[in-house]
Write a protein that holds these residues in place. Structure first.
Motif: not given
Length: 502
Positions: A44-55, A73-82
């Motif tokens: 959910a946090a990673w999705a929020a980050l992308l909404r605020h800073w999509p670039q 750590y979950i946010v970090a893993g999600a970001a790396l996976g993206a």
């Protein structure tokens, strides 16, 4: 600014202990593993980050030792996976993480996240990400932030990158909204399961940024088991207004008497009196200094204004009043004191504000009738015999003590609180443009006008606070955040009061 969640869970706000109880309910009573909730939070946090800073192309995640770090750590893993570059800075050894946070660490490391460990006592690091994710401290922090973490918070501020805080900005008290020595200033905060009390009052407006709630899909039954505190909005409380019957007449709609306006302060009583009329009081009288009478009549001839240099001839006015509002521009001289004492002895419901609170703090006996008080932090401090800083350190506790002593209490400020006995509600409207002269006088008139129409004191105070601040929010949305005058709200109140879609 809080972004309301569609879930019914956001009709209330929660302390840190209550938030933990919600978490336990989901895990123990409904069988949702803690690591599952943690992964939902991180996603959910990673999705929020992308909404605020999509670039964004890279992020830096700073982790501490508790479950908040696991979310990071979950946010970090999600970001790396993206496909984003990830810098994860761990204060203290990563092996110190336990339980679900350790499981989250292991998952992220297995996903390819590299961990940079730094000293928790004297951390040294350079932030390289476009966006910083704050996963240093969670809701359990009570005392002042320790030196190492304070240094990390300073480094976050110095880097200049926008910050997404997980659950609550590190160093902001989850229960009170006060800064625990040092705190992260986030551009956005994602809070999990339940909205935290400290995100909606106190210093939160300067530290939390845009706040949103991710409920993590925990069962609704969990919210039934944990009381929380009401989070009130105008759209919710407007249904409390008494109906305006077709056969209504002015006497049935209540008579408000406003006492105030010592020399040079006639505008305060004029604002309060007109506000009472604008919210539907049938009759409004005002007692002020004689030199203010002509100006008030010229501004608003519907107000029955009387000029008095003494309080000895008020019997007829006090007898006719349904509600007395005392304090706007009252002053701290003998004239104002005499008016205040007459109001307290009248046995009518009272709305007490401004300089009348000064006299209330010095009075040993309580007024004869029901009371609503509407202090800001400084006035609350005088009533409680403490400092304004102490009031701001625990606004929930302060307003509860005020209510226990005086009746219904409104503690004004960012995240205005309304207390009636054991219940403390927080108003979810309001903005910084309201920090201008006369706003409290308008609120006094609004509350008195609703009270005069037959609303119970707690309902009148709650609805009045919500109506007043929601109206200001509408005005600022249309006109901008600077230059709002208290008088601008008076006509604006009418469409808000009467439209279901306002």
């Amino acid at each position: 600014m809080v972004q309301p969640d569609s879930s019914a869970s956001f009709t209330r706000v929660y302390s840190a202990a209550e938030s933990r109880a919600l978490d336990r309910c989901a895990i123990e009573e409904h069988g949702i593993p803690g690591i599952v909730l943690m992964k939902r939070a991180g996603q959910a946090a990673w999705a929020a980050l992308l909404r605020h800073w999509p670039q964004t192309r890279s992020i830096t995640v700073l982790c501490g030792r508790g479950n908040n770090a696991g979310d990071g750590y979950i946010v970090a893993g999600a970001a790396l996976g993206a496909g984003r570059a990830v810098q994860l800075i761990q204060l203290g050894p990563a092996t110190a993480l336990t339980g679900d946070a350790a499981r989250a660490r292991d998952w992220a490391v297995a996903s390819g996240v590299a961990v940079s460990e730094v000293s928790a006592e004297a951390p040294q690091f350079a932030i390289v990400g476009d966006v910083v994710v704050d996963a240093l401290l969670g809701t359990g922090v009570k005392g002042a932030v320790r030196a190492g973490y304070a240094h990390a918070i300073d480094e976050i501020a110095a880097c200049g990158a926008p910050v997404l805080a997980l659950d609550i900005p590190s160093g902001l008290c989850s229960d009170t909204g006060r800064v625990l020595g040092s705190a992260v200033r986030a551009a956005a905060t994602v809070t999990f399961i339940g909205m935290k009390r400290g995100l909606v009052t106190g210093a939160a407006g300067d530290y939390a940024g845009a706040v949103e709630l991710a409920t993590l899909d925990i069962p609704r039954a969990c919210y039934d088991t944990v009381p929380g505190a009401p989070a009130v909005r105008w759209q919710q409380v407007r249904q409390w207004l008494p109906p305006r019957e077709a056969t209504a007449y002015k006497q049935r709609s209540g008579h408000v008497l406003v006492l105030g306006g010592d020399r040079g302060m006639g505008g305060a009583v004029a604002l309060a009196a007109e506000a009472a009329l604008r919210v539907g009081a049938g009759l409004v009288s005002a007692v002020t200094r004689p030199e203010h009478v002509s100006a008030i009549l010229a501004r608003r001839p519907e107000i029955m204004v009387s000029g008095r240099d003494d309080a000895g001839s008020l019997d007829a006015l006090l007898e006719r009043a349904t509600v007395i509002a005392v304090g706007p521009g009252l002053g701290r001289l003998s004239w104002g004191q005499a008016l205040f004492e007459r109001a307290c002895a009248a046995g009518r419901p009272l709305v007490i504000d401004a300089d009348a609170l000064h006299w209330l703090a010095r009075q040993t006996s309580l007024p004869a009738g029901p009371v609503i008080i509407t202090p800001h932090a400084g006035e609350a401090a005088a009533l409680l015999g403490c400092s304004a800083a102490e009031v701001q350190q625990d606004r929930y506790g302060a307003v509860a003590r005020l209510s226990a002593r005086f009746g219904v209490a409104v503690l004004k400020g960012p995240g205005t609180l309304i207390a009636d006995g054991d219940t403390v509600a927080v108003c979810m409207h309001g903005n910084a443009a309201m920090a201008s002269a006369g706003m409290g006088d308008v609120l006094t008139g609004v509350v008195a006008g609703l009270l005069a129409q037959g609303m119970p004191p707690a309902a009148a105070a709650t609805a009045g606070v919500c109506l007043h601040s929601y109206t200001a929010d509408r005005y600022v949305t249309r006109c901008g955040p600077r230059g709002l005058l208290a008088g601008d709200l008076l006509e604006e109140l009418v469409p808000v009061l009467n439209r279901d879609d306002a």
